[in-house]
Design a protein around this motif. Structure first.
Motif, PDB file in Angstrom:
ATOM      1  N   ARG A  34       0.827  -1.208   0.000  1.00 34.44           N
ATOM      2  CA  ARG A  34       0.000   0.000   0.000  1.00 34.44           C
ATOM      3  C   ARG A  34       0.857   1.252   0.000  1.00 34.44           C
ATOM      4  O   ARG A  34       0.562   2.232  -0.689  1.00 34.44           O
ATOM      5  CB  ARG A  34      -0.958  -0.009   1.191  1.00 34.44           C
ATOM      6  CG  ARG A  34      -2.086  -1.012   0.989  1.00 34.44           C
ATOM      7  CD  ARG A  34      -3.177  -0.862   2.014  1.00 34.44           C
ATOM      8  NE  ARG A  34      -2.716  -1.349   3.308  1.00 34.44           N
ATOM      9  CZ  ARG A  34      -3.107  -0.846   4.469  1.00 34.44           C
ATOM     10  NH1 ARG A  34      -3.961   0.147   4.523  1.00 34.44           N
ATOM     11  NH2 ARG A  34      -2.662  -1.344   5.594  1.00 34.44           N
ATOM     12  N   ALA A  35       1.951   1.232   0.758  1.00 33.98           N
ATOM     13  CA  ALA A  35       2.854   2.390   0.794  1.00 33.98           C
ATOM     14  C   ALA A  35       3.515   2.596  -0.567  1.00 33.98           C
ATOM     15  O   ALA A  35       3.625   3.726  -1.054  1.00 33.98           O
ATOM     16  CB  ALA A  35       3.903   2.197   1.879  1.00 33.98           C
ATOM     17  N   GLU A  41      -0.470   7.148   3.984  1.00 34.71           N
ATOM     18  CA  GLU A  41       0.428   8.240   4.352  1.00 34.71           C
ATOM     19  C   GLU A  41       1.832   7.708   4.626  1.00 34.71           C
ATOM     20  O   GLU A  41       2.014   6.558   5.032  1.00 34.71           O
ATOM     21  CB  GLU A  41      -0.086   8.932   5.613  1.00 34.71           C
ATOM     22  CG  GLU A  41      -1.391   9.657   5.418  1.00 34.71           C
ATOM     23  CD  GLU A  41      -1.831  10.356   6.688  1.00 34.71           C
ATOM     24  OE1 GLU A  41      -0.976  10.736   7.505  1.00 34.71           O
ATOM     25  OE2 GLU A  41      -3.049  10.507   6.841  1.00 34.71           O
ATOM     26  N   VAL A  42       2.792   8.570   4.419  1.00 35.49           N
ATOM     27  CA  VAL A  42       4.181   8.233   4.741  1.00 35.49           C
ATOM     28  C   VAL A  42       4.305   8.148   6.261  1.00 35.49           C
ATOM     29  O   VAL A  42       3.787   9.001   6.982  1.00 35.49           O
ATOM     30  CB  VAL A  42       5.124   9.319   4.179  1.00 35.49           C
ATOM     31  CG1 VAL A  42       6.557   9.058   4.584  1.00 35.49           C
ATOM     32  CG2 VAL A  42       4.982   9.410   2.669  1.00 35.49           C
ATOM     33  N   PRO A  43       4.981   7.110   6.769  1.00 37.29           N
ATOM     34  CA  PRO A  43       5.133   7.001   8.223  1.00 37.29           C
ATOM     35  C   PRO A  43       5.977   8.145   8.776  1.00 37.29           C
ATOM     36  O   PRO A  43       6.766   8.749   8.055  1.00 37.29           O
ATOM     37  CB  PRO A  43       5.831   5.653   8.424  1.00 37.29           C
ATOM     38  CG  PRO A  43       6.442   5.330   7.121  1.00 37.29           C
ATOM     39  CD  PRO A  43       5.648   6.033   6.067  1.00 37.29           C
TER      40      PRO A  43
END
Length: 65
Positions: A34-35, A41-43
């Motif tokens: 998913r990333a 969202e970016v961690p």
């Protein structure tokens, strides 16, 4: 991102049975896909692999025996 895992987190993984360990691996792969596709969202910058593994284990549903 720091990619090292502490011995206490490794021990947590060792205590999982095969089904729980495969679920944890599936969740990690799902997050990575998913990333990579831009679907999440970016961690945070301070998120480490250790944090991610511990969060996955903590969030796993408890199995009844």
């Amino acid at each position: 991102m720091n990619r090292s895992i502490s011995s206490s987190t490794v021990q947590m993984l060792k205590e999982l049975d095969n089904e729980a360990l495969s679920s944890c691996l599936f969740a990690a792969c799902d997050l990575a896909l998913r990333a990579a596709r831009g679907n999440m969202e970016v961690p945070p910058e301070d998120m480490t692999a250790e944090h991610l593994v511990r969060q996955l284990i903590t969030d796993m549903p408890k199995r009844s025996e």
